[in-house]
Design a protein around this motif. Structure first.
Motif, PDB file in Angstrom:
ATOM      1  N   VAL A  89      18.882   6.654   2.711  1.00 32.64           N
ATOM      2  CA  VAL A  89      19.214   5.246   2.907  1.00 32.64           C
ATOM      3  C   VAL A  89      18.413   4.677   4.075  1.00 32.64           C
ATOM      4  O   VAL A  89      17.929   3.538   4.030  1.00 32.64           O
ATOM      5  N   GLN A  90      18.259   5.476   5.131  1.00 30.35           N
ATOM      6  CA  GLN A  90      17.523   5.024   6.305  1.00 30.35           C
ATOM      7  C   GLN A  90      16.066   4.719   5.953  1.00 30.35           C
ATOM      8  O   GLN A  90      15.488   3.720   6.405  1.00 30.35           O
ATOM      9  N   ASN A  91      15.458   5.561   5.122  1.00 32.51           N
ATOM     10  CA  ASN A  91      14.068   5.358   4.710  1.00 32.51           C
ATOM     11  C   ASN A  91      13.933   4.088   3.870  1.00 32.51           C
ATOM     12  O   ASN A  91      13.040   3.263   4.091  1.00 32.51           O
ATOM     13  N   VAL A  92      14.832   3.917   2.909  1.00 34.65           N
ATOM     14  CA  VAL A  92      14.790   2.737   2.037  1.00 34.65           C
ATOM     15  C   VAL A  92      15.044   1.471   2.844  1.00 34.65           C
ATOM     16  O   VAL A  92      14.409   0.435   2.615  1.00 34.65           O
ATOM     17  N   SER A  93      15.970   1.547   3.796  1.00 38.01           N
ATOM     18  CA  SER A  93      16.278   0.381   4.624  1.00 38.01           C
ATOM     19  C   SER A  93      15.035  -0.101   5.359  1.00 38.01           C
ATOM     20  O   SER A  93      14.776  -1.310   5.461  1.00 38.01           O
ATOM     21  N   HIS A  94      14.241   0.837   5.862  1.00 32.57           N
ATOM     22  CA  HIS A  94      12.999   0.479   6.564  1.00 32.57           C
ATOM     23  C   HIS A  94      12.020  -0.223   5.612  1.00 32.57           C
ATOM     24  O   HIS A  94      11.442  -1.263   5.953  1.00 32.57           O
ATOM     25  N   HIS A  95      11.846   0.324   4.418  1.00 25.71           N
ATOM     26  CA  HIS A  95      10.889  -0.240   3.462  1.00 25.71           C
ATOM     27  C   HIS A  95      11.361  -1.604   2.934  1.00 25.71           C
ATOM     28  O   HIS A  95      10.548  -2.522   2.767  1.00 25.71           O
ATOM     29  N   SER A  99       0.825  -1.210   0.000  1.00 27.21           N
ATOM     30  CA  SER A  99       0.000   0.000   0.000  1.00 27.21           C
ATOM     31  C   SER A  99       0.860   1.261   0.000  1.00 27.21           C
ATOM     32  O   SER A  99       0.394   2.342  -0.362  1.00 27.21           O
ATOM     33  N   SER A 100       2.121   1.117   0.381  1.00 25.03           N
ATOM     34  CA  SER A 100       3.049   2.253   0.390  1.00 25.03           C
ATOM     35  C   SER A 100       3.625   2.473  -1.008  1.00 25.03           C
ATOM     36  O   SER A 100       4.155   1.547  -1.617  1.00 25.03           O
ATOM     37  N   GLU A 101       3.538   3.687  -1.502  1.00 27.11           N
ATOM     38  CA  GLU A 101       4.074   3.996  -2.831  1.00 27.11           C
ATOM     39  C   GLU A 101       5.581   3.798  -2.886  1.00 27.11           C
ATOM     40  O   GLU A 101       6.118   3.300  -3.874  1.00 27.11           O
ATOM     41  N   THR A 102       6.275   4.162  -1.807  1.00 23.95           N
ATOM     42  CA  THR A 102       7.731   3.986  -1.772  1.00 23.95           C
ATOM     43  C   THR A 102       8.101   2.514  -1.857  1.00 23.95           C
ATOM     44  O   THR A 102       9.024   2.136  -2.577  1.00 23.95           O
ATOM     45  N   ARG A 103       7.378   1.661  -1.127  1.00 26.43           N
ATOM     46  CA  ARG A 103       7.676   0.229  -1.180  1.00 26.43           C
ATOM     47  C   ARG A 103       7.361  -0.352  -2.558  1.00 26.43           C
ATOM     48  O   ARG A 103       8.097  -1.196  -3.061  1.00 26.43           O
ATOM     49  N   ARG A 104       6.263   0.109  -3.158  1.00 26.79           N
ATOM     50  CA  ARG A 104       5.936  -0.368  -4.504  1.00 26.79           C
ATOM     51  C   ARG A 104       7.022   0.038  -5.498  1.00 26.79           C
ATOM     52  O   ARG A 104       7.433  -0.749  -6.348  1.00 26.79           O
ATOM     53  N   ASN A 105       7.506   1.271  -5.381  1.00 27.67           N
ATOM     54  CA  ASN A 105       8.559   1.736  -6.285  1.00 27.67           C
ATOM     55  C   ASN A 105       9.850   0.960  -6.079  1.00 27.67           C
ATOM     56  O   ASN A 105      10.547   0.619  -7.039  1.00 27.67           O
ATOM     57  N   ALA A 106      10.176   0.679  -4.817  1.00 29.20           N
ATOM     58  CA  ALA A 106      11.383  -0.100  -4.525  1.00 29.20           C
ATOM     59  C   ALA A 106      11.247  -1.514  -5.072  1.00 29.20           C
ATOM     60  O   ALA A 106      12.174  -2.058  -5.672  1.00 29.20           O
ATOM     61  N   TYR A 107      10.079  -2.103  -4.877  1.00 30.49           N
ATOM     62  CA  TYR A 107       9.808  -3.460  -5.365  1.00 30.49           C
ATOM     63  C   TYR A 107       9.917  -3.511  -6.885  1.00 30.49           C
ATOM     64  O   TYR A 107      10.569  -4.391  -7.456  1.00 30.49           O
ATOM     65  N   ARG A 108       9.292  -2.541  -7.570  1.00 32.43           N
ATOM     66  CA  ARG A 108       9.366  -2.490  -9.034  1.00 32.43           C
ATOM     67  C   ARG A 108      10.809  -2.311  -9.507  1.00 32.43           C
ATOM     68  O   ARG A 108      11.244  -2.929 -10.480  1.00 32.43           O
ATOM     69  N   SER A 109      11.549  -1.462  -8.815  1.00 36.24           N
ATOM     70  CA  SER A 109      12.921  -1.181  -9.219  1.00 36.24           C
ATOM     71  C   SER A 109      13.806  -2.417  -9.150  1.00 36.24           C
ATOM     72  O   SER A 109      14.689  -2.602  -9.990  1.00 36.24           O
TER      73      SER A 109
END
Length: 204
Positions: free
Chosen positions: A66-72, A37-47
């Motif tokens: 980096v800290q934000n991405v690490s969490h997702h 449901s998180s747009e950031t996680r979806r973008n990371a997953y797609r990437s």
């Protein structure tokens, strides 16, 4: 122009990066929907489908910390959507984990009774494409070995001169293979086309 190795995987997928079928009514589906449901996680997953990456590389791609991405990424890993696929060392010598998708494809089904048939059909499709891809790589290698010249510049066949000397259907086929695309790619897409026609005919 895209080459065969650009379009086909250079290495076979790991055993974990296979088909994953989830029933929409299961708790597993609820967890996946919540995580995605998180747009950031979806973008990371797609990437990560485009190319496996470390957390810092993903942060650069997504233009965030980096800290934000690490969490997702941690949440994606907990949901078994991504997994470590390798390790890499930074310029400072620090070991970094490379992440990639844990499954491909990921399929949601609404009727549990349809799951076994769907899993079998998709598994057969993936296996078939893998066999055709392996055959395409073999054709690519074999044709270039046939037409390759040795160190003295002799011993091979020049495709351009062969096209010029051929006529009719033979010349057209040689032109398609060497001028319109690479031999392996031609083989790969012809096989997919034939398989699609055969599947359509059997369903009628």
């Amino acid at each position: 122009m895209s080459t065969l190795t650009d379009l086909l995987p250079a290495e076979p997928a790991s055993p974990d990066a296979e088909l994953r079928v989830v029933d929409v009514g299961d708790e597993e589906a609820d967890e996946l929907f919540d995580v995605l449901s998180s747009e950031t996680r979806r973008n990371a997953y797609r990437s990560l489908f485009d190319e496996p990456a470390t957390v810092s590389e993903l942060a650069n791609r997504l233009d965030t910390s980096v800290q934000n991405v690490s969490h997702h990424v941690s949440m994606l890993e907990d949901a078994t959507l991504v997994e470590p696929v390798g390790r890499r060392y930074s310029e400072k010598g620090n070991e970094m984990v490379v992440y990639g998708p844990a499954s491909d494809p990921l399929v949601f089904v609404g009727r549990p009774e349809a799951r076994p048939r769907l899993e079998q059909s998709l598994s057969e499709l993936i296996t078939g494409i893998g066999i055709v891809a392996a055959g395409a790589l073999f054709v690519q290698w074999g044709v270039y070995e046939l037409f390759a010249t040795d160190e003295s510049g002799t011993g091979g066949i020049d495709p351009a001169s062969y096209v010029a000397e051929s006529d009719g259907t033979q010349g057209l086929l040689v032109w398609i293979v060497f001028e319109a695309g690479e031999p392996g790619l031609v083989f790969f897409f012809v096989c997919l086309f034939v398989a699609a026609i055969a599947s359509f005919a059997l369903r009628r």
